[in-house]
Design an enzyme around this catalytic site. Structure first.
Site, PDB file in Angstrom:
ATOM      1  N   ASN A   1       1.439  -0.640   0.183  1.00  0.00           N
ATOM      2  CA  ASN A   1       0.594  -0.022   0.158  1.00  0.00           C
ATOM      3  C   ASN A   1       1.057   1.489   0.066  1.00  0.00           C
ATOM      4  O   ASN A   1       1.695   1.359   0.802  1.00  0.00           O
ATOM      5  CB  ASN A   1      -0.535  -0.122   0.823  1.00  0.00           C
ATOM      6  CG  ASN A   1      -0.326  -0.287   2.154  1.00  0.00           C
ATOM      7  OD1 ASN A   1       0.492  -1.080   2.850  1.00  0.00           O
ATOM      8  ND2 ASN A   1      -0.994   0.594   3.430  1.00  0.00           N
TER       9      ASN A   1
ATOM     10  N   GLU B   1       0.456   5.212   0.577  1.00  0.00           N
ATOM     11  CA  GLU B   1      -0.433   6.670   0.648  1.00  0.00           C
ATOM     12  C   GLU B   1       0.258   7.693   0.490  1.00  0.00           C
ATOM     13  O   GLU B   1       0.963   8.109   0.000  1.00  0.00           O
ATOM     14  CB  GLU B   1      -0.455   6.127   2.395  1.00  0.00           C
ATOM     15  CG  GLU B   1      -0.929   4.891   2.988  1.00  0.00           C
ATOM     16  CD  GLU B   1      -1.277   5.206   4.501  1.00  0.00           C
ATOM     17  OE1 GLU B   1      -0.790   5.746   5.270  1.00  0.00           O
ATOM     18  OE2 GLU B   1      -1.688   4.280   4.785  1.00  0.00           O
TER      19      GLU B   1
ATOM     20  N   CYS C   1      -4.756   0.945  -1.987  1.00  0.00           N
ATOM     21  CA  CYS C   1      -4.367  -0.314  -1.683  1.00  0.00           C
ATOM     22  C   CYS C   1      -3.255  -1.383  -1.973  1.00  0.00           C
ATOM     23  O   CYS C   1      -3.162  -0.677  -3.571  1.00  0.00           O
ATOM     24  CB  CYS C   1      -5.860  -0.868  -1.145  1.00  0.00           C
ATOM     25  SG  CYS C   1      -6.959  -0.476  -0.544  1.00  0.00           S
TER      26      CYS C   1
ATOM     27  N   GLU D   1      -3.110  -3.912  -2.958  1.00  0.00           N
ATOM     28  CA  GLU D   1      -4.171  -5.475  -3.252  1.00  0.00           C
ATOM     29  C   GLU D   1      -3.990  -4.738  -4.937  1.00  0.00           C
ATOM     30  O   GLU D   1      -3.995  -4.941  -6.195  1.00  0.00           O
ATOM     31  CB  GLU D   1      -5.422  -5.790  -3.057  1.00  0.00           C
ATOM     32  CG  GLU D   1      -5.467  -6.295  -1.946  1.00  0.00           C
ATOM     33  CD  GLU D   1      -5.474  -5.819  -1.208  1.00  0.00           C
ATOM     34  OE1 GLU D   1      -5.177  -4.641  -0.343  1.00  0.00           O
ATOM     35  OE2 GLU D   1      -5.685  -6.409  -0.124  1.00  0.00           O
TER      36      GLU D   1
ATOM     37  N   CYS E   1     -11.232  -3.525  -3.710  1.00  0.00           N
ATOM     38  CA  CYS E   1     -10.342  -4.490  -4.173  1.00  0.00           C
ATOM     39  C   CYS E   1     -11.094  -4.957  -4.382  1.00  0.00           C
ATOM     40  O   CYS E   1     -10.215  -5.182  -5.696  1.00  0.00           O
ATOM     41  CB  CYS E   1      -9.154  -4.292  -2.585  1.00  0.00           C
ATOM     42  SG  CYS E   1      -7.784  -3.105  -2.472  1.00  0.00           S
TER      43      CYS E   1
HETATM   44  N1  THU Z   1      -4.972  -1.573   2.529  1.00  0.00           N
HETATM   45  C1  THU Z   1      -4.977  -1.960   2.039  1.00  0.00           C
HETATM   46  O1  THU Z   1      -3.353  -2.234   1.452  1.00  0.00           O
HETATM   47  N2  THU Z   1      -5.078  -2.702   1.669  1.00  0.00           N
HETATM   48  C2  THU Z   1      -6.992  -3.280   2.456  1.00  0.00           C
HETATM   49  O2  THU Z   1      -7.517  -4.267   1.428  1.00  0.00           O
HETATM   50  C3  THU Z   1      -7.394  -2.225   3.400  1.00  0.00           C
HETATM   51  C4  THU Z   1      -6.779  -1.314   3.259  1.00  0.00           C
HETATM   52  C5  THU Z   1      -4.378  -0.264   3.238  1.00  0.00           C
HETATM   53  C6  THU Z   1      -5.207   1.343   2.676  1.00  0.00           C
HETATM   54  C7  THU Z   1      -4.243   1.892   4.134  1.00  0.00           C
HETATM   55  O3  THU Z   1      -2.571   2.493   2.833  1.00  0.00           O
HETATM   56  C8  THU Z   1      -4.151   0.779   5.261  1.00  0.00           C
HETATM   57  O4  THU Z   1      -4.418  -0.492   4.767  1.00  0.00           O
HETATM   58  C9  THU Z   1      -4.990   1.688   6.575  1.00  0.00           C
HETATM   59  O5  THU Z   1      -6.724   1.457   5.192  1.00  0.00           O
END
Ligand code: THU
Length: 160
Positions: free
Chosen positions: A62, A64, A73, A75, A115
């Site tokens: 992920n 940000e 995310c 995925e 996702c």
């Molecule tokens: N996140 C993911 O990478 N995949 C998911 O399916 C759920 C959330 C990440 C997004 C964000 O950077 C952090 O987790 C908190 O939500």
């Protein structure tokens, strides 16, 4: 009035060691790439490893952003990379692991709704189910034979 019941099914593995060898390897890569998450805001790190039918493994974590919705995310980082670089390849297997810097995650952590919708697009496009394995930092791994188990009643192109 009628009622509709939708059932969904998952397999449960107690630990990484219980997974088939190829999935152990895939999950180990997901754990490794989880370290590359750029997660200064949530401190929640997600790692993904995808196995394609051309033998390649594609990774994602992920990413940000200070403008929160601009991040992505793990995925979707991984599947969009696969779609961008190997557009003809089918996605066969996906391993997902999520860990928090502040507390140890022990429950299997599934992909978020956005996702799931994104993964659904590729599963339908390639007409082949995607096996999805997901876990926290430690503990059980859930396996779904197809994205469909994670997103019953999915919206797809047949409605357009
Ligand atoms: N996140 C993911 O990478 N995949 C998911 O399916 C759920 C959330 C990440 C997004 C964000 O950077 C952090 O987790 C908190 O939500």
């Amino acid at each position: 009035m009628k009622e509709i019941t939708i059932t969904t099914q998952f397999k449960v593995f107690d630990s990484i060691q219980d997974l088939p060898n190829d999935i152990q390897e895939l999950m180990t890569q997901a754990v490794e790439v989880r370290k590359n998450a750029y997660a200064p805001y949530s401190k929640f790190r997600v790692g993904v490893a995808i196995f394609l039918d051309n033998g390649k493994i594609v990774l994602g974590s992920n990413q940000e952003n200070a403008a929160y919705p601009s991040g992505l995310c793990a995925e979707r980082v991984a599947i969009f990379y696969a779609g961008a670089v190997y557009p003809e390849a089918k996605i066969l297997k996906m391993a997902i692991t999520a860990a928090s810097d502040s507390n140890q995650t022990t429950a299997p952590i599934p992909p978020c709704g956005s996702c799931r919708q994104s993964i659904a697009e590729y599963e339908i496009k390639q007409e082949t189910p995607i096996e999805i394995y997901f876990m926290g930092e430690i503990g059980a791994i859930y396996k779904s034979e197809s994205l469909k188990n994670l997103l019953p009643f999915m919206f797809d192109k047949k409605f357009l």
